[in-house]
Design an enzyme around this catalytic site. Structure first.
Site, PDB file in Angstrom:
ATOM      1  N   LYS A  83       0.824  -1.212   0.000  1.00  0.00           N
ATOM      2  CA  LYS A  83       0.000   0.000   0.000  1.00  0.00           C
ATOM      3  C   LYS A  83       0.856   1.259   0.000  1.00  0.00           C
ATOM      4  CE  LYS A  83      -0.869   0.203   5.026  1.00  0.00           C
ATOM      5  NZ  LYS A  83      -0.263   1.505   5.310  1.00  0.00           N
ATOM      6  N   ASP A  84       2.157   1.118   0.264  1.00  0.00           N
ATOM      7  CA  ASP A  84       3.069   2.260   0.232  1.00  0.00           C
ATOM      8  C   ASP A  84       3.628   2.524  -1.166  1.00  0.00           C
ATOM      9  OD1 ASP A  84       2.825   2.704   2.945  1.00  0.00           O
ATOM     10  OD2 ASP A  84       4.628   1.557   3.472  1.00  0.00           O
ATOM     11  N   THR A 107      -5.870  10.040  12.245  1.00  0.00           N
ATOM     12  CA  THR A 107      -5.311   9.164  11.221  1.00  0.00           C
ATOM     13  C   THR A 107      -4.669  10.014  10.139  1.00  0.00           C
ATOM     14  OG1 THR A 107      -5.814   7.561   9.466  1.00  0.00           O
ATOM     15  CG2 THR A 107      -7.587   9.055  10.095  1.00  0.00           C
ATOM     16  N   SER A 160      -4.329   8.891   7.120  1.00  0.00           N
ATOM     17  CA  SER A 160      -4.864   8.389   5.857  1.00  0.00           C
ATOM     18  C   SER A 160      -6.062   9.207   5.400  1.00  0.00           C
ATOM     19  CB  SER A 160      -5.277   6.920   6.025  1.00  0.00           C
ATOM     20  OG  SER A 160      -6.130   6.503   4.983  1.00  0.00           O
ATOM     21  N   ARG A 203      -7.924   8.398   2.976  1.00  0.00           N
ATOM     22  CA  ARG A 203      -8.968   7.405   2.705  1.00  0.00           C
ATOM     23  C   ARG A 203      -9.797   7.151   3.962  1.00  0.00           C
ATOM     24  NH1 ARG A 203      -9.319   2.222   4.282  1.00  0.00           N
ATOM     25  NH2 ARG A 203      -7.208   2.339   5.103  1.00  0.00           N
ATOM     26  N   ARG A 204      -9.117   6.935   5.071  1.00  0.00           N
ATOM     27  CA  ARG A 204      -9.847   6.690   6.324  1.00  0.00           C
ATOM     28  C   ARG A 204     -10.599   7.938   6.767  1.00  0.00           C
ATOM     29  NH1 ARG A 204      -4.605   3.562   8.608  1.00  0.00           N
ATOM     30  NH2 ARG A 204      -5.223   1.419   8.113  1.00  0.00           N
ATOM     31  N   ARG A 238       0.283  10.526  12.915  1.00  0.00           N
ATOM     32  CA  ARG A 238       1.287   9.786  12.156  1.00  0.00           C
ATOM     33  C   ARG A 238       2.244   9.070  13.074  1.00  0.00           C
ATOM     34  NH1 ARG A 238       4.875  11.801   7.967  1.00  0.00           N
ATOM     35  NH2 ARG A 238       5.200   9.557   7.941  1.00  0.00           N
ATOM     36  N   THR A 263       3.895   4.205  17.957  1.00  0.00           N
ATOM     37  CA  THR A 263       3.793   5.641  18.209  1.00  0.00           C
ATOM     38  C   THR A 263       2.344   6.097  18.218  1.00  0.00           C
ATOM     39  OG1 THR A 263       5.951   6.061  17.206  1.00  0.00           O
ATOM     40  CG2 THR A 263       4.437   7.930  17.352  1.00  0.00           C
ATOM     41  N   ARG A 264       1.554   5.601  17.266  1.00  0.00           N
ATOM     42  CA  ARG A 264       0.150   6.018  17.202  1.00  0.00           C
ATOM     43  C   ARG A 264      -0.643   5.490  18.394  1.00  0.00           C
ATOM     44  NH1 ARG A 264      -1.253   4.790  10.992  1.00  0.00           N
ATOM     45  NH2 ARG A 264       0.656   3.548  11.097  1.00  0.00           N
ATOM     46  N   CYS A 314      -1.639   9.178  -2.282  1.00  0.00           N
ATOM     47  CA  CYS A 314      -2.152   9.353  -0.935  1.00  0.00           C
ATOM     48  C   CYS A 314      -2.857  10.693  -0.789  1.00  0.00           C
ATOM     49  CB  CYS A 314      -1.023   9.245   0.082  1.00  0.00           C
ATOM     50  SG  CYS A 314       0.171  10.582  -0.027  1.00  0.00           S
TER      51      CYS A 314
END
Length: 313
Positions: free
Chosen positions: A88-89, A132, A134, A136-137, A154, A159-160, A247
């Protein structure tokens, strides 16, 4: 003294990236049992620009390619022999010198919702902050719950989760695949069904990138390629390529194998604020994976352009 060939595996240095590199290493040793020894596979950590920038959204600083740029440079220069990536990256267009023709068996692609209060996304109080990075999210959350707030959160999985515990957000979403690979499934509040949170293209998939002309590495990797996962990812990435997705555009897509050799594919594109959402779905034989992805990508592009939804590239 006998010379023993050593293969250098390039990867990012996060715990998840290292777990993925180790999975690749383990699969290679099993596939070449008796012909390949553990000391012949060396994991080489490469720090990427995406790892260094933690205070801004990727869309502001150059996109998801920032997680692979330095790794691909090391691959082209010969510093490493192949690279392990979260698919996905990966940008849809690779350097002409490189190829990804090995995909490991795909892990569960769903998103996991994690809230500090233990409440589900549906039960989260109005005005709660979901963190988030993202788009998309963010877009899907706002499309479903426009009364919530979203902001950038991020960092690595650890970390999150720490930022969530510190109260910097009321909830977050992480890929189930990453949590499973790190043994952190216990933090999950709610597993999101794909109908409620369509995954990122290629989420849960590990891809191995190599130099196009390196036939020795091609032969080394061939036994660990999962053909079904490869077709699913090819379908999703073909859709993304038609949309010129990055992204910076909220795009989601999920292909799964149904009824023997049939691929069922659903895809969506959204406005960043969640106010618009366009969906497309279809089925095709697994041999037509790329054509199916391209067809749905074109359908979505027409829908979005008819509504004057601009793709941010």
């Amino acid at each position: 003294m006998t010379f023993v060939k050593t293969y250098k595996i390039g990867t990012r240095g996060s715990p998840l990236a290292l777990a993925q590199a180790e999975e690749t290493r383990t699969r290679l040793l099993a596939a070449h049992e008796g012909a390949l020894e553990p000391e012949q596979l060396e994991i080489r950590v490469i720090k990427t620009t995406g790892d260094r920038i933690q205070d801004r959204a990727l869309s502001e600083v150059g996109g998801k390619g920032l997680f692979v740029k330095e790794i691909e440079e090391a691959l082209i220069s010969g510093e490493i022999d192949f690279a392990v990536h979260s698919m996905k990256d990966m940008e849809t267009e690779l350097s002409p010198e490189l190829i990804i023709d090995c995909i490991l068996p795909r892990e569960d692609a769903r998103d996991a919702f994690i809230s500090a209060s233990g409440k589900s996304l549906a039960d989260l109080p109005s005005g709660s902050l979901v963190g988030t990075a993202s788009l998309r999210r963010q877009a899907q959350i706002l499309n479903r719950r426009p009364d919530l707030k979203v902001d950038i959160l991020r960092g690595s999985v650890e970390t999150r989760l720490r930022k969530l515990a510190e109260g910097k957000a009321d909830a977050t979403l992480l890929a189930l695949a990453g949590l499973k690979r790190l043994g952190k499934e216990d933090v999950i509040t709610e597993l999101m069904h794909v109908d409620d949170m369509l995954p990122a293209v290629a989420q849960g998939a590990i891809g191995i990138e190599r130099r196009l002309e390196d036939e020795e590495i091609a032969a080394l990797l061939a036994p660990i390629n999962d053909s079904v996962s490869y077709a699913r990812i090819s379908c999703e990435r073909a859709m993304l390529a038609v949309l010129d997705g990055s992204c910076r555009t909220p795009i989601a897509g999920y292909a799964e194998l149904v009824d023997g050799n049939m691929l069922d594919f659903r895809a969506s594109v959204l406005a960043t604020d969640g106010s618009l959402r366009f969906d497309a779905s279809g089925q095709a034989d697994i041999s037509e994976a790329i054509a199916l992805g391209e067809r749905l990508g074109k359908e979505l592009k027409v829908q979005a352009e008819d509504a004057n939804l601009t793709f941010v590239l």
